[in-house]
Scaffold this active site. Structure first.
Site, PDB file in Angstrom:
ATOM      1  N   SER A 134     158.126   0.594  18.368  1.00  0.00           N
ATOM      2  CA  SER A 134     157.353   1.774  18.023  1.00  0.00           C
ATOM      3  C   SER A 134     157.035   2.606  19.263  1.00  0.00           C
ATOM      4  O   SER A 134     156.735   2.069  20.333  1.00  0.00           O
ATOM      5  CB  SER A 134     156.049   1.353  17.346  1.00  0.00           C
ATOM      6  OG  SER A 134     155.168   2.456  17.222  1.00  0.00           O
ATOM      7  N   TYR A 141     158.825   9.710  17.636  1.00  0.00           N
ATOM      8  CA  TYR A 141     158.211  10.897  17.049  1.00  0.00           C
ATOM      9  C   TYR A 141     158.556  12.071  17.940  1.00  0.00           C
ATOM     10  O   TYR A 141     158.770  11.915  19.150  1.00  0.00           O
ATOM     11  CB  TYR A 141     156.691  10.759  16.974  1.00  0.00           C
ATOM     12  CG  TYR A 141     156.201   9.715  16.001  1.00  0.00           C
ATOM     13  CD1 TYR A 141     156.157   9.969  14.640  1.00  0.00           C
ATOM     14  CD2 TYR A 141     155.766   8.464  16.448  1.00  0.00           C
ATOM     15  CE1 TYR A 141     155.706   9.018  13.734  1.00  0.00           C
ATOM     16  CE2 TYR A 141     155.303   7.504  15.555  1.00  0.00           C
ATOM     17  CZ  TYR A 141     155.274   7.780  14.203  1.00  0.00           C
ATOM     18  OH  TYR A 141     154.836   6.849  13.319  1.00  0.00           O
ATOM     19  N   THR A 144     161.394   9.046  13.188  1.00  0.00           N
ATOM     20  CA  THR A 144     160.557   9.055  11.991  1.00  0.00           C
ATOM     21  C   THR A 144     160.405  10.488  11.509  1.00  0.00           C
ATOM     22  O   THR A 144     159.999  11.368  12.265  1.00  0.00           O
ATOM     23  CB  THR A 144     159.187   8.428  12.287  1.00  0.00           C
ATOM     24  OG1 THR A 144     159.372   7.037  12.569  1.00  0.00           O
ATOM     25  CG2 THR A 144     158.251   8.571  11.102  1.00  0.00           C
ATOM     26  N   LYS A 202     164.385   7.714   9.818  1.00  0.00           N
ATOM     27  CA  LYS A 202     163.496   6.786   9.109  1.00  0.00           C
ATOM     28  C   LYS A 202     162.495   7.572   8.272  1.00  0.00           C
ATOM     29  O   LYS A 202     161.751   8.395   8.792  1.00  0.00           O
ATOM     30  CB  LYS A 202     162.749   5.902  10.110  1.00  0.00           C
ATOM     31  CG  LYS A 202     161.710   4.970   9.491  1.00  0.00           C
ATOM     32  CD  LYS A 202     161.011   4.163  10.586  1.00  0.00           C
ATOM     33  CE  LYS A 202     159.951   3.248  10.007  1.00  0.00           C
ATOM     34  NZ  LYS A 202     158.774   3.983   9.502  1.00  0.00           N
ATOM     35  N   HIS A 227     157.128   4.446   5.050  1.00  0.00           N
ATOM     36  CA  HIS A 227     156.196   4.233   6.157  1.00  0.00           C
ATOM     37  C   HIS A 227     155.180   3.135   5.808  1.00  0.00           C
ATOM     38  O   HIS A 227     153.988   3.254   6.102  1.00  0.00           O
ATOM     39  CB  HIS A 227     155.469   5.541   6.490  1.00  0.00           C
ATOM     40  CG  HIS A 227     155.075   5.671   7.931  1.00  0.00           C
ATOM     41  ND1 HIS A 227     155.605   6.620   8.764  1.00  0.00           N
ATOM     42  CD2 HIS A 227     154.201   4.979   8.687  1.00  0.00           C
ATOM     43  CE1 HIS A 227     155.058   6.519   9.965  1.00  0.00           C
ATOM     44  NE2 HIS A 227     154.196   5.529   9.942  1.00  0.00           N
TER      45      HIS A 227
END
Length: 370
Positions: free
Chosen positions: A113, A136, A162, A237, A261
């Protein structure tokens, strides 16, 4: 947190969950466990798997079972990988470093992440296992580019962008707790200005962080830009519809992770395994497709692969394993899922991944007319 071990070793994923709920601080447990709003999609992620029935074949030679496959050309020993989960040091002091070591030990893939509490470099140096980086896109473009370049330098093999978070979903537990990253922790991939930015306020500290930093104006034009700044494969994603899957293919992405998510963004969206078939059909083999959300048994993995997924990714169970016993706990969780998947393959009559077919799974309504 200190490791207070239960009297009996866990035998299934839910045992780890029960331990984590008992021993994690409330701020951390609520953050990891909660979904958006009424948590309808959170419950459906699990229930959707329960509504699927396996149609086993018998009298097949399953004396030797091969679970190995590839994702984006890289071999993994079994198709159960680690989903990106933020702030893992809230579960165990070793956090993401423990997780990557566990994934490498079992020869599978971990997605790190962006909001990890260990740095890209620390995770990259901790193991030589297969790692992808979840991204992100920030208002400050230089932050995004910096993260990509650091991931490339650290040996990560793909960028997983994402695409379902222009804003953070409304998570009531985090609002009630005025969620904040514990004061002894910080986000590992940012300068001091951002690393300690997830602070308590009248809402959720993470929601404020996202509103301040994340670019909510993104369109599909971000894909060509992303390709211009990295040569790594790109996985999107957060896709749940055939329409967006077709667009993703048209923009030349390498993979799609069907995901809601962890049901933490928009409530009342489909369960991911229910969205999977339409995405598989829309993609028509032009890119790889994976799925996450609600996977708790090896039989769930079998069902997902039968519906067309190349691999599955698990999130919360990894955190529960961390809370239980750090790296060893994550190894235990992955081994349980791996062993259950192996058994499901054998009992369903499949000696290899290629033998798992769509006809081997049916919705419960298939039998409702009996």
């Amino acid at each position: 947190m200190s490791e207070i071990l239960p009297m009996q070793e866990p035998v299934c994923v839910s045992d780890f969950e029960k331990y984590a709920e008992k021993f994690l601080p409330k701020n951390a447990w609520d953050y990891f466990s909660s979904g958006a709003n009424a948590c309808v999609s959170l419950k459906e992620n699990r229930r959707a798997f329960d509504r699927l029935r396996i149609r086993p074949r018998i009298l097949r030679d399953v004396s030797s079972i091969n679970m190995s496959t590839t994702i984006l050309g890289e071999k993994i020993d079994f198709p159960i990988c680690v989903a990106p989960t933020a702030m893992q040091k809230m579960a165990h002091s070793d956090g993401e470093v423990a997780t990557t070591k566990a994934a490498a030990a079992l020869k599978t893939c971990m997605i790190l992440s962006s909001w990890s509490t260990s740095s890209i470099e620390d995770v990259g140096n901790a193991s030589s296992g297969l790692k992808w980086f979840q991204l992100y896109v920030y208002k400050d473009q230089s932050v995004t580019v910096d993260l990509i370049e650091r991931a490339e330098a650290a040996g990560f093999k793909a960028i997983v962008m994402t695409v379902d978070t222009p804003y953070l979903g409304r998570r009531y537990a985090d609002v009630r707790n005025q969620f904040a990253l514990p004061s002894h922790l910080e986000l590992g991939n940012y300068t001091k200005k951002y690393a300690t930015a997830v602070k308590s306020d009248k809402d959720s500290g993470l929601a404020s962080f996202v509103a301040t930093l994340i670019n909510s104006s993104l369109t599909w034009k971000i894909i060509p830009w992303l390709k211009s700044v990295t040569k790594l494969p790109i996985v999107l994603k957060g896709i749940l519809t055939a329409e967006d899957a077709k667009l993703a293919v048209s923009y030349g992405v390498d993979g799609i992770l069907v995901s809601n998510h962890g049901a933490r963004q928009l409530d009342f969206v489909p369960a991911t395994v229910e969205a999977l078939p339409e995405v598989i059909s829309a993609v028509n083999g032009e890119c790889e497709v994976y799925v996450d959300g609600g996977i708790r048994y090896g039989s769930d993995v079998f069902k997902a692969l039968a519906l067309g997924a190349r691999a599955v990714f698990v999130g919360r169970p990894i955190v529960w394993g961390l809370a239980y016993k750090g790296e060893a706990g994550v190894v235990s969780v992955l081994n349980i899922l791996k062993d259950e998947f192996h058994l499901a393959m054998g009992l369903a009559g499949c000696s290899s991944i290629d033998g798992i077919s769509k006809i081997m799974v049916a919705h419960e309504t298939h039998y409702s007319k009996l």
